[in-house]
Design an enzyme around this catalytic site. Structure first.
Site, short mmCIF file in Angstrom:
data_model
loop_
_atom_site.label_atom_id
_atom_site.label_comp_id
_atom_site.label_asym_id
_atom_site.label_seq_id
_atom_site.Cartn_x
_atom_site.Cartn_y
_atom_site.Cartn_z
N ASP A 125 9.43 5.44 15.18
CA ASP A 125 9.26 6.87 14.94
C ASP A 125 9.66 7.61 16.21
O ASP A 125 9.09 7.39 17.27
CB ASP A 125 7.78 7.14 14.60
CG ASP A 125 7.50 8.62 14.33
OD1 ASP A 125 8.44 9.40 14.25
OD2 ASP A 125 6.30 8.97 14.21
N ASP A 177 10.09 11.40 17.68
CA ASP A 177 9.68 12.78 17.40
C ASP A 177 10.18 13.70 18.51
O ASP A 177 9.98 13.41 19.69
CB ASP A 177 8.15 12.84 17.30
CG ASP A 177 7.66 14.14 16.69
OD1 ASP A 177 8.08 15.21 17.15
OD2 ASP A 177 6.85 14.08 15.74
N GLU A 200 0.82 -1.21 0.00
CA GLU A 200 0.00 0.00 0.00
C GLU A 200 0.86 1.27 0.00
O GLU A 200 1.81 1.38 0.77
CB GLU A 200 -0.92 0.06 1.22
CG GLU A 200 -1.77 1.34 1.22
CD GLU A 200 -2.51 1.64 2.50
OE1 GLU A 200 -3.23 2.66 2.53
OE2 GLU A 200 -2.37 0.87 3.47
#
Length: 417
Positions: free
Chosen positions: A111, A113, A46
């Site tokens: 991830d 951040d 995807e």
């Protein structure tokens, strides 16, 4: 406006040029196809595009590199996200029987951040970053890269700058791509140490014996802590900062003060089983993961070489051999690399892209290679090329394995803190 300046309003004019002449489609396809070891791996992947005015298009999929190129050059996405490999082609998900469209595989991703460190950095907040707090990303990469390689035996880790305020890690080993949700959750929890919300004061609590992985993390933190915390962030400078540090010392062992502010951290003596100095350093510097990103197989993550719409910076791979020298403010903007295309280089007419025999590289691809090599993007594409060479060796090994050549095993290593 200089070539390095970036204005968000210019993005619609720059993206068509970027996708037509600079985006490294060949390497991109080579990465996500994984050598064609598994049938339809790329075709069942995807892709998600965010278009102008935040129009969000999910479940895009493509048969070939050429198909992907044409669609991206047609849609000129402001942002590209990569999702899972599904049981069916994602662009046909509405045509398959309900419940049969399932996410099967995806890279194990992380991830980190900078906004998650706002309680321990004084130089910036929210989406802002500077060289003083970027050290936190350097520490996070060093700690997580070591743990993923040495504790779990993974080999193919692609570290990528997000384009604004963080970093992503794509663990691309076949064993990582096939992990279940439960296994991904276990790894994410294993790597999580700073816990608790805004109301929690002490977010790191160690017990005896200290886990070997935490000891290794401490070696990294201790290397950077004096410069980062004591100097750049001045955690023992202003009274407010000192009070925040002292609040992390257990009350039963806190006593007395000193005229000198810097030694305050060491004016208390730990008893047996007390590790408050280590806990403080880890609370200020240990990686803070978005665990939910890592747990889900179907979770989307921003693609390498996507453009950040607000900063204009390209999401580029990070060369770990030059990690301490990596500066997010040196990462090229789309406006810079597009401007660089118009600058002729001395002797460029002599530079040729070698034509490989039996190669499927067409003229357009050769032109694109020649184009990005004229820009600041070239060294980052090279980092991806070198990463893909390592993955290709493993892919050939997997083909040998399937043919009965040899067997490999993933190193098991799960501990409880």
């Amino acid at each position: 406006m200089t070539s390095a300046d970036y204005e968000p309003a210019s993005l619609p004019d720059l993206l068509p040029l970027y996708y037509r002449r600079l985006f490294p489609f060949s390497q991109y396809y080579r990465w996500l196809n994984y050598g064609g070891v598994q049938k339809n791996y790329f075709q069942h992947r995807e892709f998600s595009f965010t278009l102008k005015d935040d129009i969000y298009v999910r479940y895009q999929s493509f048969n070939t590199q050429n198909e992907l190129e044409k669609e991206m050059q047609k849609m000129n996405p402001y942002k590209i996200d990569i999702g899972a490999v599904y049981s069916h082609r994602p662009n046909q998900h509405n045509t398959v029987k309900s419940g049969t469209f399932q996410a099967l595989e995806k890279e194990l991703v992380f991830d980190i951040d900078m906004t998650d460190y706002d309680d321990v950095r004084s130089c910036c907040s929210a989406a802002d970053i500077c060289p003083k707090c970027w050290t936190l990303m350097t520490i996070a990469i060093r700690i997580l890269d070591r743990a993923l390689r040495e504790d779990f035996g993974f080999r193919h880790l692609l570290w990528v700058y997000s384009g604004r305020r963080g970093v992503h890690c794509w663990v691309c080993d076949e064993a990582a791509r096939k992990l279940s949700v439960a296994a991904r959750s276990a790894i994410a929890e294993y790597l999580s140490l700073v816990k608790g919300g805004d109301e929690t004061v002490r977010k790191v609590v160690l017990s005896d014996p200290i886990h070997p992985s935490i000891r290794d993390a401490l070696k990294v933190v201790e290397r950077y802590f004096p410069q980062y915390a004591l100097h750049d962030q001045a955690v023992l400078g202003l009274k407010e900062s000192v009070d925040k540090v002292l609040a992390l010392v257990p009350e039963d062992i806190l006593y007395g003060g000193t005229d000198s502010r810097e030694p305050l951290l060491y004016s208390v003596k730990p008893g047996k089983g007390q590790h408050f100095e280590k806990e403080i350093m880890l609370q200020y510097c240990y990686p803070r993961l978005d665990v939910n990103v890592s747990k889900g197989v179907n979770h989307l993550l921003k693609s390498p070489f996507s453009v950040h719409p607000k900063t204009g910076r390209i999401s580029v791979p990070i060369d770990l051999r030059q990690l301490d020298k990596f500066d997010p403010f040196d990462v090229p903007t789309i406006s810079l690399i597009c401007a660089e295309l118009d600058r002729p280089r001395v002797g460029e007419e002599e530079e040729q892209v070698p034509k490989e025999k039996d190669s499927d590289i067409d003229a357009a691809e050769r032109r694109r290679i020649r184009d990005y090599k004229r820009t600041s993007l070239a060294k980052y594409v090279k980092v991806l090329d070198q990463f893909l060479d390592g993955v290709a060796l493993s892919n050939r090994g997997e083909l040998l394995k399937k043919s009965g050549g040899f067997e490999t095993k993933m190193k098991p290593c799960f501990y409880n803190y």
